[in-house]
Design a protein around this motif. Structure first.
Motif, PDB file in Angstrom:
ATOM      1  N   MET A  69      -7.535   4.897  -4.266  1.00  0.00           N
ATOM      2  CA  MET A  69      -8.014   6.845  -3.949  1.00  0.00           C
ATOM      3  C   MET A  69      -7.685   8.015  -4.450  1.00  0.00           C
ATOM      4  O   MET A  69      -7.386   8.856  -3.921  1.00  0.00           O
ATOM      5  N   THR A 114      -8.547   0.117  -1.812  1.00  0.00           N
ATOM      6  CA  THR A 114      -9.214   1.524  -2.064  1.00  0.00           C
ATOM      7  C   THR A 114      -8.166   2.408  -0.839  1.00  0.00           C
ATOM      8  O   THR A 114      -8.448   3.302  -1.978  1.00  0.00           O
ATOM      9  N   ALA A 115      -7.815   1.876   0.537  1.00  0.00           N
ATOM     10  CA  ALA A 115      -6.770   2.588   1.161  1.00  0.00           C
ATOM     11  C   ALA A 115      -5.155   2.779   0.333  1.00  0.00           C
ATOM     12  O   ALA A 115      -4.687   3.432   1.167  1.00  0.00           O
ATOM     13  N   SER A 116      -5.544   3.142  -0.589  1.00  0.00           N
ATOM     14  CA  SER A 116      -4.007   3.138  -1.103  1.00  0.00           C
ATOM     15  C   SER A 116      -4.031   3.369  -2.506  1.00  0.00           C
ATOM     16  O   SER A 116      -4.538   4.562  -2.727  1.00  0.00           O
ATOM     17  N   PHE A 124     -13.898   1.360   2.261  1.00  0.00           N
ATOM     18  CA  PHE A 124     -12.139   0.574   2.696  1.00  0.00           C
ATOM     19  C   PHE A 124     -13.144  -1.255   3.861  1.00  0.00           C
ATOM     20  O   PHE A 124     -12.076  -2.359   3.216  1.00  0.00           O
ATOM     21  N   MET A 171       0.625  -1.044   0.344  1.00  0.00           N
ATOM     22  CA  MET A 171       0.229   0.259   0.050  1.00  0.00           C
ATOM     23  C   MET A 171       0.893   1.613   0.310  1.00  0.00           C
ATOM     24  O   MET A 171       0.453   2.216  -0.359  1.00  0.00           O
TER      25      MET A 171
END
Ligand SMILES: [Zn+2]
Lengths: 288, 318
Positions: free
Chosen positions: A212, A207-209, A227, A177
């Motif tokens: 987004m 998603t959290a890297s 997330f 990530m």
């Protein structure tokens, strides 16, 4: 003549995960039956209800790139199974069966190509490969694609379709990530565009890297993008979630997407976006 | 002495109580218990040594979550001086699962950010058990931007079960908040030292973990998923937690071996909670040493060094 009965597919290895001609597929949206060649011709979007089904990586590439322009890179990269991970099955065995099931060598397929004449580095996730999970190989392949883009001054397009970081490589996967995000900083400093396409489903550490971090973020209709997955949240708060929660339309409403674009318009939308963000792109990477 | 203890600490605690009783008896003066006291001390020492030498990965995870373990505030108050806490993401809220502000380390300015679990029930609720909402991450990032502006080194203390999985958190973009933190931390030009002091819970911890140095306390863990979550998903059996912890290789020793962290910070025998002050002082010495190395680097070098560090993470063959 349907597209896949042509003598030579534009990518060469598309055959493995398409439906054979002459069978019927049940739409996951409306439940209608669709003739397989129509289903594939429409890139797995239901003509009746518009449901966007998960698209294999090589078909995604065919959708987005100009015919015959895709050059796959780094497909020889393989996991070393750093933790000698074993749950009910060995990770090594899971990798082997994932390769068989997906026809890809890892959860993301990367390479160079042209999109309506624009040179791009494209990474397409393959959900059939362990749920599109990101381990060390996926991270490295994307970073190499980003570095190639910086090197030759072209945009990066990543099409996410992933359950998140791959548990079987432990913290190595978690660090992907940071690794992918850091490499996008380099792309940004070079003034080159990153277009992030989110498809159903895009969750967790993906998603959290990088997902987004698009200069522009596009989602396909009704994709689950989150997330924490709905089940995890329901278990935590002990409530059922409202209809449409964490779907593309919900994210657009909350300001986390630039647009929702149906699959059929994805290529033209992305290439016109590239044109608007192309200051740093040299002549040789533009349409002639 | 810690009031709460783990199963494998129980025997030690019981013996320590007996030792206290013996000592008290001795003080009353009727008989001489000094040889018994000595014997007992020796026995306890041996037991402690044996217990903590052979902890399984799951037991180490429990140590990382120990209710008496020092939390971010404990380290901040013991390691640093002149701490001035600042608040708010200037957008939605304060996000009290994450705390931070300006402080001094040996009279030099640092910016410290920590994930704070609650000690009592009321604080636990207030801190949301250390599980941050997006506003917590956005507050942390705002603080780090201040550090960048004033050329102040950043110290982050990681200790969270994970980013909070809730409706509000998703609505306000938990994923975006974490992602933004990752890319910006990779771009700052000040020294960043990250320390996993307890639970390094997946993306929720990593969001504050992009540093030039990544340290782990001896009994800290750092993992892509909790053993409980992993057991539920891969084994489809909640009781396979021990197996999952083993498979995940999540201890400080494991991560050092995997080349993902720079150093393991030794804790006093029995763990940080047995001697929080001593632990904080040990950590301060280690941070000092790394900070001295990092302040030798130019701003540009610091950025390049941090990116290069993450660039090489994760093995593969080709
Ligand atoms: Zn349909």
């Amino acid at each position: 003549m349907s597209w896949f009965s042509r003598g030579k597919s534009p990518i060469g290895k598309i055959g493995k995960r398409i439906f054979p001609e002459g069978v019927f597929i049940k739409c996951e949206g409306c439940g209608d039956t669709i003739y397989s060649s129509d289903f594939e011709k429409d890139f797995r979007v239901c003509a009746k209800c518009g449901k966007h089904h998960v698209l294999p990586a090589y078909r995604r590439i065919e959708l987005l790139l100009d015919e015959g322009t895709f050059e796959e890179k780094d497909e020889n990269l393989q996991s070393t199974d750093p933790l000698k991970f074993r749950d009910t099955k060995k990770y090594r065995d899971r990798l082997k069966s994932a390769e068989r099931a997906s026809g890809t060598s890892e959860a993301v397929v990367c390479g160079s190509g042209k999109m309506n004449g624009w040179a791009v580095e494209l990474c397409a996730f393959e959900f059939a490969f362990m749920g599109g999970s990101m381990g060390s190989v996926a991270g490295e392949k994307m970073v190499r694609a980003i570095e190639r883009a910086v090197e030759r001054k072209c945009p990066v397009v990543i099409v996410a379709c992933s359950g998140g970081a791959r548990m079987q490589e432990g913290t190595n996967s978690l660090m992907q990530m940071a690794k992918t995000s850091a490499s996008l900083a380099l792309l940004g400093e070079a003034g080159l565009p990153f277009i992030s396409v989110l498809t159903h489903p895009t969750t967790g550490g993906v998603t959290a890297s990088f997902a987004m971090l698009g200069d522009v973020i596009i989602a396909e209709p009704e994709a689950l993008i989150c997330f924490a997955g709905p089940r995890v949240i329901e278990q935590t708060i002990r409530q059922t979630l409202p209809e449409g929660f964490q779907r593309s339309e919900f994210l657009l409403d909350h300001g986390f997407l630039d647009m929702i674009t149906p699959r059929a318009e994805l290529k033209s939308t992305i290439s016109s976006l590239i044109k608007h963000m192309s200051t740093a792109i040299p002549l040789e990477n533009r349409p002639s | 002495m810690a009031e709460s203890f783990l199963e494998f600490e129980k025997k030690i605690i019981e013996m320590e109580k007996k030792l206290e009783e013996l000592r008290a008896l001795g003080k009353q003066g009727d008989a001489d218990f000094s040889s018994e006291v000595k014997k007992m001390q020796k026995k306890i020492g041996r037991l402690r040594h044996d217990t903590f030498k052979g902890l399984s990965r799951w037991e180490k995870t429990q140590m990382a979550r120990h209710p008496a373990r020092p939390y971010a505030y404990d380290y901040i108050s013991e390691m640093l001086s002149d701490f001035v806490e600042i608040h708010g993401d200037r957008c939605f809220g304060d996000g009290p699962s994450i705390v931070g502000g300006f402080a001094s380390l040996d009279d030099k300015p640092v910016l410290v950010i920590g994930q704070q679990k609650g000690r009592d029930t009321k604080e636990k609720m207030y801190r949301n058990f250390g599980m941050a909402h997006p506003e917590g991450y956005r507050k942390a990032l705002r603080m780090m931007r201040l550090a960048e502006k004033f050329k102040t080194p950043i110290i982050t203390l990681l200790d969270t079960p994970g980013a909070y999985p809730g409706i509000g958190a998703e609505e306000r973009g938990q994923a975006e908040a974490i992602a933004r933190s990752l890319i910006e931390m990779a771009s700052f030009k000040v020294p960043i030292i990250c320390v996993v002091i307890g639970e390094g819970g997946s993306g929720g911890a990593l969001a504050l973990g992009v540093g030039n140095r990544i340290l782990m306390m001896e009994y800290a863990v750092y993992s892509v998923i909790s053993p409980e979550g992993c057991a539920a998903i891969l084994w489809k059996d909640q009781s396979k937690i021990t197996e999952a912890a083993e498979a995940l290789s999540l201890t400080s020793e494991d991560l050092l071996k995997q080349g993902l962290i720079d150093e393991v910070v030794k804790e006093p025998l029995g763990g940080a909670h047995r001697s929080p002050k001593e632990t904080a002082h040990i950590l301060r010495r280690v941070i000092r040493r790394h900070l001295a190395e990092l302040t030798e680097m130019t701003p540009e070098e610091l950025k390049v060094d941090r990116r290069a560090k993450f660039r090489q993470m994760g093995p593969f063959t080709q």
